[in-house]
Design a protein around this motif. Structure first.
Motif, mmCIF file in Angstrom:
data_model
loop_
_atom_site.group_PDB
_atom_site.id
_atom_site.type_symbol
_atom_site.label_atom_id
_atom_site.label_comp_id
_atom_site.label_asym_id
_atom_site.label_seq_id
_atom_site.Cartn_x
_atom_site.Cartn_y
_atom_site.Cartn_z
ATOM 1 N N GLU A 45 0.783 -1.222 -0.236
ATOM 2 C CA GLU A 45 -0.068 0.011 -0.072
ATOM 3 C C GLU A 45 0.875 1.263 0.062
ATOM 4 N N THR A 46 2.170 1.318 0.169
ATOM 5 C CA THR A 46 3.034 2.186 0.171
ATOM 6 C C THR A 46 2.979 3.134 -1.297
ATOM 7 N N PRO A 47 2.689 4.388 -1.010
ATOM 8 C CA PRO A 47 2.692 5.441 -2.272
ATOM 9 C C PRO A 47 4.243 5.361 -2.774
ATOM 10 N N VAL A 48 4.529 5.437 -4.139
ATOM 11 C CA VAL A 48 5.837 5.518 -4.503
ATOM 12 C C VAL A 48 5.714 6.577 -5.760
ATOM 13 N N PHE A 49 6.454 7.671 -5.629
ATOM 14 C CA PHE A 49 6.398 8.517 -6.689
ATOM 15 C C PHE A 49 7.014 7.958 -8.010
ATOM 16 N N THR A 50 6.318 7.980 -8.953
ATOM 17 C CA THR A 50 6.743 7.296 -10.345
ATOM 18 C C THR A 50 6.537 8.024 -11.685
ATOM 19 N N ASP A 51 5.676 9.284 -11.447
ATOM 20 C CA ASP A 51 5.180 9.984 -12.775
ATOM 21 C C ASP A 51 5.347 11.482 -12.519
ATOM 22 N N PHE A 52 5.364 12.147 -13.552
ATOM 23 C CA PHE A 52 5.611 13.758 -13.445
ATOM 24 C C PHE A 52 4.564 14.343 -14.655
ATOM 25 N N PHE A 53 4.246 15.542 -14.354
ATOM 26 C CA PHE A 53 3.480 16.355 -15.329
ATOM 27 C C PHE A 53 4.574 17.167 -16.248
ATOM 28 N N LEU A 54 4.118 17.378 -17.298
ATOM 29 C CA LEU A 54 5.337 18.225 -18.195
ATOM 30 C C LEU A 54 5.067 19.429 -17.781
ATOM 31 N N PRO A 55 6.030 20.287 -17.451
ATOM 32 C CA PRO A 55 6.010 21.567 -17.049
ATOM 33 C C PRO A 55 5.710 22.381 -18.064
ATOM 34 N N ASP A 56 4.831 23.467 -17.849
ATOM 35 C CA ASP A 56 4.213 24.506 -18.876
ATOM 36 C C ASP A 56 5.063 25.820 -18.538
ATOM 37 N N PRO A 57 6.214 26.205 -18.959
ATOM 38 C CA PRO A 57 6.929 27.391 -18.578
ATOM 39 C C PRO A 57 6.098 28.854 -18.919
ATOM 40 N N ASP A 58 5.519 28.482 -20.165
ATOM 41 C CA ASP A 58 4.708 29.720 -20.731
ATOM 42 C C ASP A 58 3.516 30.097 -20.032
ATOM 43 N N ASN A 59 2.981 29.390 -18.968
ATOM 44 C CA ASN A 59 1.844 29.626 -18.200
ATOM 45 C C ASN A 59 1.621 31.035 -17.481
ATOM 46 N N SER A 60 1.294 32.044 -17.660
ATOM 47 C CA SER A 60 1.211 33.320 -17.457
ATOM 48 C C SER A 60 0.655 33.283 -16.138
ATOM 49 N N VAL A 61 -0.619 32.802 -15.859
ATOM 50 C CA VAL A 61 -1.258 32.582 -14.577
ATOM 51 C C VAL A 61 -0.626 31.930 -13.654
ATOM 52 N N ASN A 62 0.281 31.070 -13.871
ATOM 53 C CA ASN A 62 1.247 30.273 -12.966
ATOM 54 C C ASN A 62 2.282 31.305 -12.708
ATOM 55 N N ALA A 63 2.932 31.854 -13.458
ATOM 56 C CA ALA A 63 4.001 33.089 -13.367
ATOM 57 C C ALA A 63 3.587 33.967 -12.442
ATOM 58 N N VAL A 64 2.427 34.725 -12.617
ATOM 59 C CA VAL A 64 2.169 35.777 -11.998
ATOM 60 C C VAL A 64 1.359 35.483 -10.416
ATOM 61 N N PHE A 65 0.538 34.243 -10.628
ATOM 62 C CA PHE A 65 -0.032 34.094 -9.363
ATOM 63 C C PHE A 65 0.245 32.995 -8.579
ATOM 64 N N GLY A 66 1.329 32.137 -9.207
ATOM 65 C CA GLY A 66 1.514 30.771 -8.388
ATOM 66 C C GLY A 66 0.554 29.624 -8.392
ATOM 67 N N VAL A 67 -0.571 29.761 -9.410
ATOM 68 C CA VAL A 67 -1.563 29.049 -9.604
ATOM 69 C C VAL A 67 -1.408 28.122 -10.801
#
Length: 140
Positions: A45-67
């Motif tokens: 039942e132990t969770p193991v980190f296995t996968d990632f989501f491709l980062p989106d460096p051009d996401n302006s909402v993320n860059a400005v608001f951290g969302v």
């Protein structure tokens, strides 16, 4: 203890190295140890980190608001951040999660370049394991 697959660590370090001198932040997700090949020594039942989501460096909402609107919050149980010019620690500017992986140059797996932290910034014990999720295709 925080468990992460060697393959995931290698990919995250490659992303950080390729982005240097810019930083990288992305969501990471878990798979139960019972679903992994080569994780027999870990309770099922132990969770193991296995996968990632491709980062989106051009996401302006993320860059400005951290969302981060590109990764549904329920799908990412952790975060990865790189600090190309910084310390191996969680900072106020990092996107927080229950587990935050932080990497700094020289982009290696030793405990001075890659570590796991809790939401409050406390360092967590980390074990990199040689396990892999079952093969999947895009049609699954």
């Amino acid at each position: 203890m925080v468990y992460v697959t060697r393959a995931l660590v290698d990919v995250l370090l490659d992303l950080a190295s390729d982005a240097d001198p810019n930083d990288v932040t992305t969501g990471v997700s878990v798979t139960p140890a019972s679903e992994l090949e080569g994780a027999d020594a870990i309770p099922p039942e132990t969770p193991v980190f296995t996968d990632f989501f491709l980062p989106d460096p051009d996401n302006s909402v993320n860059a400005v608001f951290g969302v981060d609107l590109s990764t549904p919050a329920r799908q990412a149980q952790g975060r990865f951040v790189s600090h190309p010019v910084g310390e191996l620690e969680v900072t106020r500017r990092d996107h927080l999660a229950e587990v935050v992986f932080v990497a700094v140059p020289p982009w290696g797996t030793d405990d001075r370049s890659f570590a796991a932290f809790g939401r409050s910034g406390d360092r967590r014990p980390l074990e990199i394991i040689d396990a892999s999720p079952p093969g999947q295709s895009l049609t699954d």
